[in-house]
Design an enzyme around this catalytic site. Structure first.
Site, PDB file in Angstrom:
ATOM      1  N   LYS A   1      42.354  30.056  40.960  1.00  0.00           N
ATOM      2  CA  LYS A   1      41.451  29.040  41.511  1.00  0.00           C
ATOM      3  C   LYS A   1      39.993  29.293  41.103  1.00  0.00           C
ATOM      4  CE  LYS A   1      45.180  27.632  43.395  1.00  0.00           C
ATOM      5  NZ  LYS A   1      46.000  26.741  42.583  1.00  0.00           N
TER       6      LYS A   1
ATOM      7  N   GLU B   1      28.443  28.237  50.648  1.00  0.00           N
ATOM      8  CA  GLU B   1      28.606  27.025  49.849  1.00  0.00           C
ATOM      9  C   GLU B   1      28.165  25.818  50.651  1.00  0.00           C
ATOM     10  OE1 GLU B   1      32.856  27.110  48.964  1.00  0.00           O
ATOM     11  OE2 GLU B   1      33.255  25.781  50.645  1.00  0.00           O
TER      12      GLU B   1
ATOM     13  N   HIS C   1      46.848  22.965  58.223  1.00  0.00           N
ATOM     14  CA  HIS C   1      46.464  22.885  56.808  1.00  0.00           C
ATOM     15  C   HIS C   1      47.608  22.421  55.922  1.00  0.00           C
ATOM     16  CE1 HIS C   1      42.649  24.664  57.833  1.00  0.00           C
ATOM     17  NE2 HIS C   1      43.296  25.616  58.474  1.00  0.00           N
TER      18      HIS C   1
ATOM     19  N   ARG D   1      52.718  20.618  39.028  1.00  0.00           N
ATOM     20  CA  ARG D   1      54.111  20.278  39.321  1.00  0.00           C
ATOM     21  C   ARG D   1      54.142  18.892  39.936  1.00  0.00           C
ATOM     22  NH1 ARG D   1      53.334  20.543  44.770  1.00  0.00           N
ATOM     23  NH2 ARG D   1      51.902  22.157  45.442  1.00  0.00           N
TER      24      ARG D   1
END
Lengths: 518, 165
Positions: free
Chosen positions: A132, A216, A251, A308
């Protein structure tokens, strides 16, 4: 008859793309992939563990191979056994579905060595998107927006101040080792920064034993919006529009829809172009999904790419009319993108509800047991992708997803009411589900208004309860009649039966004994 | 006129049924319902002017019902009414069972320890989730029958308590 057969050949049967395809997965997605194989006239091979001897996916396939005991590490995750099964049955291609080995680059790599086609992206692109941090950096260089924030491990207050100014307030301080909201602080103004930084470090240290935090930009009320892309082996890539998957619990998505109410044509165009840029920068081939976090005022940020097929792919299939599994197989066989993929439009509105084995009335606690009744809703624009049937045992061995209910209607309000009706008429007994919970989400005025943010369930559903007592008299009335009817009586006598259901029997009929087959 | 009795959350609810050809008229307390069997465990009944399809199936002493996506259970009254449902050990407050088969992650108490009602006793992992199991009553830990890593089913007590009378 002869003519019909000939015309059948003309639309695709003549060019058999593979001899046989092995589906390296189980349950509903395995069945879904085998359906795509059937459309193309290609035989499919199932692999199954000892826990899945009577499972729908095994019985649905043309052939099947037992690959080991129930634990996934000894069966569905064992690349050696999957390859061996493909060899043994003469398969020249493997489709991984999603989950299990679908995002493990070792499988496509091994397929290359074995001269078997992997129906999915190459190992390199899969590996890149699997990391990531590296993939976000690479996409930022390619001009794709990512969440502004700190990129290095600086620890001084000055560095945090500078990073906050650059990202713009409000900002979020997050634990590097993080998760679960611990060590997280929203900072709205520069004067709050020192105290929040200290508190976040303390929390991170207590929770994870590591006080490293970073900063962030804080995205208030985000939505999860993703784009389906598909790319051939010759550099052609198109997107198949967006899916909004903001309704999540723990989540994890439970309700998805397309189109997203948050996008207009201009945003859709820009995000679609960025999704294609991500795929092309990664050298991606086959079907994939580019995920974005969608913020205020049309801001959006690249999160990651799923290399995928997605659980929620059917809603894209409904609004575009494309069979994604069929396209995946065609591309893997070396065909260029079909022309119609370059002229797609979004037709109507589609919604998917995931049917998990979980208790929607009790914190989504996992539920196991035997399904003692199963019947699906039917009607225009209703699709069910299911891996279970009456008699199926839901065990603790595997992912609790049992089925997906998908509807398609001309517009969003009609899709919502069609889904509510479909959920009412999707009947499953013996294992708990979240169907009523999802009905309540769909009936919520904030959902109707399109205020679908990732915080939706936490914000609007935490006080919700189902008053079962409302149904008490009705339940007793029906049970009284059920207790008198012949079919139920036969269930009484068949109690404890372990006979395996056949998918060729009428759905739900297995518990009716031989004695009353008339 | 056949009469029936069911238990709804332990509360006894009675009904009487009249047969009218294909349909049945059922009286439950003050309310009356027309119920029509549709086959395959499905029944039609009208409530507030709206026809609904209800699924009902019987398994091991329990009627499972599905009305408008709400899942309900009714128990058959009988001698073994409290142990009728598989895995229902709610009457045995002195034993801690796993709510579903799984793997023991952590035992949170030791033999001899005093515990209070609702105190977490053990964590069982099932379906990729950790599920704490709490004591149904306060007492003293008499026995711990499993250790972390063990697989458990729903019928073997993991922990046994001594509950003061």
């Amino acid at each position: 008859m002869g003519d019909l057969k000939a015309s059948g050949k003309a639309i695709g049967m003549s060019e058999k793309l593979f001899n046989k395809i092995l589906v390296a997965n189980r349950s509903e997605i395995a069945v879904r992939v085998m359906n795509g194989c059937r459309v193309l006239g290609i035989p499919s091979v199932a692999v199954y563990s000892e826990a899945d001897v009577n499972s729908k996916h095994r019985l649905f396939a043309d052939e099947s191979v037992l690959i080991g005991p129930p634990p996934p590490s000894e069966s569905y995750l064992d690349i050696g056994k999957i390859i061996e099964a493909a060899r043994q049955t003469g398969c020249d291609a493997i489709h991984p579905g999603y989950g299990f080995l679908a995002e493990n680059p070792a499988l496509p790599r091994r397929c290359v060595q074995e001269n078997i086609t992997f129906i999915g992206p190459g190992a390199e692109a899969m590996e890149l998107m699997g990391n990531k941090i590296v993939s976000r950096k690479k996409m930022e260089h390619a001009g794709v927006p990512i969440i502004p924030g700190m990129k290095s491990g600086e620890t001084s207050l000055a560095a945090f101040k500078a990073a906050a100014e650059e990202a713009g307030y409000p900002v979020l301080i997050k634990a590097a080792a993080g998760g679960g909201g611990k060590g997280m602080r929203v900072v709205h103004a520069p004067n709050e920064l020192p105290a929040s930084l200290e508190a976040a470090r303390r929390e991170a240290k207590n929770a994870f034993g590591d006080e490293t935090v970073y900063l962030e930009k804080y995205i208030p009320d985000p939505r999860h919006i993703e784009f389906q892309i598909i790319a051939d082996n010759y550099g052609n890539c198109v997107h198949l529009f967006e899916r909004e998957c903001s309704i999540q619990r723990r989540h994890q998505k439970i309700i998805e829809e397309t189109p997203s109410v948050a996008l207009n044509d201009e945003l859709r165009y820009r995000m679609g172009e960025d999704a294609i840029r991500v795929a092309q920068t990664a050298g991606y081939t086959n079907a994939g999904t580019v995920e974005f976090l969608f913020g205020e005022n049309g801001s959006y940020y690249f999160l990651e790419m799923n290399t995928r097929l997605q659980v929620e792919h059917p809603i894209t299939e409904f609004v575009t009319g494309v069979d994604l599994v069929v396209e995946q197989i065609r591309i893997a066989a070396g065909l260029p993108l079909s022309d119609y993929l370059k002229h797609l439009t979004q037709r109507g509105h589609a919604i998917e509800c995931r049917i998990y084995a979980e208790d929607g009335e009790n914190n989504f606690f996992p539920s196991t047991g035997k399904i003692i009744h199963y019947s699906e809703p039917v009607g225009p624009g209703i699709r069910v992708d299911s891996g279970v049937e009456a008699g199926s045992e839901i065990t603790i061995d595997y992912d609790p997803i049992m089925a997906k209910l998908i509807v398609h209607a001309p517009d969003r309000p009609m899709a919502i009411s069609k889904m509510i009706d479909a959920l009412h008429n999707y009947k499953l007994l013996g294992v708990k589900t979240s169907r009523r919970f999802m009905v309540d989400v769909l009936q919520h005025p904030e959902f109707a208004a399109g205020h679908t943010y990732t915080s939706f369930i936490e914000k609007h559903m935490s006080d919700r309860i189902t008053d079962q007592a409302t149904y008490k008299e009705m339940a007793v009335a029906v049970a009284s009649v059920a207790a008198m009817s012949t079919s139920t009586a036969s269930v009484l006598f068949n109690e404890g039966t372990t006979s395996a259901p056949s998918p060729w029997q009428t759905l739900g009929s297995w518990e009716i004994g031989d004695s009353i087959h008339a | 006129m056949p009469k029936h009795e069911f238990l709804f959350n332990g509360e006894s609810v009675e009904s009487s049924v009249e047969n009218h050809g294909k349909t049945f008229r059922v009286t439950v307390g003050e309310r009356q319902f027309e119920v029509c069997p549709l086959g395959n465990n499905l029944f039609a009944t009208t409530v507030n002017g709206r026809k609904r399809t209800v699924a009902a199936a019987f398994n091991k002493g329990v009627f499972y019902l599905d009305i408008d996506a709400v899942q309900l259970e009714l128990q058959e009254p009988g001698e073994d009414q409290f142990s009728g449902a598989a895995g229902d050990h709610s009457a045995e407050k002195d034993k801690i069972y796993a709510p579903m088969p799984g793997k023991i992650v952590k035992i949170l108490v030791a033999v001899g320890e005093e515990v209070s009602e609702k105190q977490p006793m053990v964590i069982v992992e099932a379906m990729k989730m950790e599920n704490p199991v709490n004591a149904a009553a306060g007492g003293r830990v008499k026995a711990v029958n499993f250790k972390p890593g063990d697989q458990v089913d729903t019928d073997s007590p993991i922990i046994e308590l001594e509950i003061p009378q």
